[in-house]
Design a protein around this motif. Structure first.
Motif, PDB file in Angstrom:
ATOM      1  N   THR A  61      -0.999  -2.718   7.381  1.00  0.00           N
ATOM      2  CA  THR A  61      -1.163  -1.832   6.254  1.00  0.00           C
ATOM      3  C   THR A  61      -2.521  -1.137   6.346  1.00  0.00           C
ATOM      4  O   THR A  61      -3.390  -1.514   7.144  1.00  0.00           O
TER       5      THR A  61
ATOM      6  N   ARG B 241       4.347   4.769   5.685  1.00  0.00           N
ATOM      7  CA  ARG B 241       5.044   3.611   6.203  1.00  0.00           C
ATOM      8  C   ARG B 241       6.210   3.278   5.279  1.00  0.00           C
ATOM      9  O   ARG B 241       6.105   3.397   4.062  1.00  0.00           O
ATOM     10  N   TYR B 242       7.310   2.865   5.860  1.00  0.00           N
ATOM     11  CA  TYR B 242       8.539   2.668   5.076  1.00  0.00           C
ATOM     12  C   TYR B 242       9.471   1.740   5.843  1.00  0.00           C
ATOM     13  O   TYR B 242       9.279   1.445   7.027  1.00  0.00           O
TER      14      TYR B 242
ATOM     15  N   ASP C 106       9.716  -7.436   2.633  1.00  0.00           N
ATOM     16  CA  ASP C 106       8.983  -6.488   1.797  1.00  0.00           C
ATOM     17  C   ASP C 106       7.917  -7.190   0.962  1.00  0.00           C
ATOM     18  O   ASP C 106       6.907  -6.582   0.601  1.00  0.00           O
TER      19      ASP C 106
ATOM     20  N   ARG D 233       6.815  -1.628   0.978  1.00  0.00           N
ATOM     21  CA  ARG D 233       6.919  -0.226   1.346  1.00  0.00           C
ATOM     22  C   ARG D 233       8.138   0.375   0.647  1.00  0.00           C
ATOM     23  O   ARG D 233       9.032  -0.350   0.211  1.00  0.00           O
TER      24      ARG D 233
END
Length: 362
Positions: free
Chosen positions: A2, A124-125, A197, A202
């Protein structure tokens, strides 16, 4: 990693080597990149060997680590920059979408400012491609996608209604049994994605046929950033990104609107700062909750006695000032390091605020 992880990236000890260089996406410009990288590696070796505080075996170890990492970089497929970090027993590689100033830095810490700012500019995903054979999860970082192979992914529907087919016992309703097995299959996917997650939150984008999207939405019960309807069982990383690109752009626009609305609310509550000097000072105090910056804003500046000065106003005192090549990226790093949010907005969005603004914690 991150943005906050990158901002807090800590070497294992001295020496901490940071090698940064601009790269080129296409020929013939990219033909010079291997030569430049070799020259920077040679400079790294020379400086490690000349550093009398570094034992010879440690210098050799760190150089071998960063050289080996450089060998694994495919310079035919790069963005706008490359960052290599190494310290004893540790090495990190980062491809950048923003250009960087070429340099080798050997210090107690890594030179992460450019890398943090680049990561904050990217998005970011998670990209979830729903299918029975199988459901795949991709970790997206801008245009780059890497398939996730943990927490049960990729998921294959192996029970009744999947690989095993449906039971045909007398009196049993296949469609009802199939629906329940499908619901359980997508509940398992949602549970696994939730665990991932939780470690790295994200926005989630989902691709699949209508029936699968409906089953997953029922199981997920949280906001989905965007969906793409269709059968994409055999889509690769490039295909998934191309399908998602319009949704990513729409989501980014929505984030920018929300950030600007939050800034207006903070302005009304007198919990904001604007302009480079004031934002820089508050960011370094750890007071930044949410930083907003125009996409194209960069600015050098002088730092002297905890104050920021314009690039054309070099302080002439007994204590020398320090010239930052980009004070904006420095602010981004400090806000991210303290766990604050960073949102880049369109140019001219913050014209009245000096192109940069900060929502403060107190």
């Amino acid at each position: 990693m991150t943005v906050e992880d990158l901002a807090k990236l800590t070497p294992s000890g001295y020496p901490a080597v940071s090698l940064l260089m601009p790269t080129h996406r296409t020929a013939p410009d990219n033909q010079q990149d291997p030569i430049r990288l070799r020259n920077l590696l040679a400079e790294t070796r020379r400086r490690l060997e000349l550093d009398e505080t570094v034992p010879h075996e440690v210098a050799a170890e760190v150089y071998d680590e960063i050289a080996a990492a450089a060998d694994r970089v495919d310079l035919r497929h790069t963005g706008e920059g490359l960052a290599l970090f190494a310290s004893p027993g540790q090495v990190h590689v980062r491809m950048l979408e923003s250009p960087v100033q070429e340099r080798v830095v050997i210090a107690d810490t890594y030179e992460v400012r450019d890398v943090v700012a680049d990561a904050a500019r990217r998005h970011r995903y998670w990209a979830l491609v729903l299918s029975e054979q199988p459901t795949r999860l991709w970790s997206g970082d801008g245009p780059d996608l890497v398939e996730v192979t943990s927490h049960g992914f990729p998921f294959t529907h192996e029970g009744p209604g999947g690989l095993l087919g449906l039971p045909r016992d007398y009196g049993q309703e296949p469609s009802k049994h199939e629906r329940e097995r499908h619901r359980q299959f997508f509940r398992d996917i949602a549970t696994a994605l939730g665990a991932i997650d939780k470690l790295d939150s994200r926005p989630v984008f989902v691709l699949g046929v209508e029936r699968y999207l409906s089953h997953f939405a029922e199981a997920w019960q949280r906001p989905i950033a965007g969906t793409v309807t269709g059968n994409y069982d055999h889509a690769g990383a490039h295909d998934v990104y191309q399908l998602l690109a319009p949704r990513l752009a729409a989501y980014t626009a929505m984030e920018q609107v929300a950030a600007l609305e939050a800034l207006d609310a903070a302005r009304g509550a007198n919990r904001f700062a604007a302009g480079l000097p004031e934002v820089w000072s508050l960011a370094h105090q750890g007071r930044g909750a949410h930083l907003l910056v125009e996409e194209g804003y960069h600015s050098p500046a002088w730092v002297h006695e905890d104050h920021l000065h314009p690039p054309n106003q070099e302080p002439h005192t007994e204590t020398a000032g320090v010239l930052l090549d980009d004070a904006v990226d420095d602010i981004v790093e400090w806000v991210a390091r303290q766990g604050g949010d960073v949102t880049f907005v369109g140019d001219d969005s913050l014209a009245a605020d000096g192109r940069i603004a900060l929502i403060v914690r107190y």
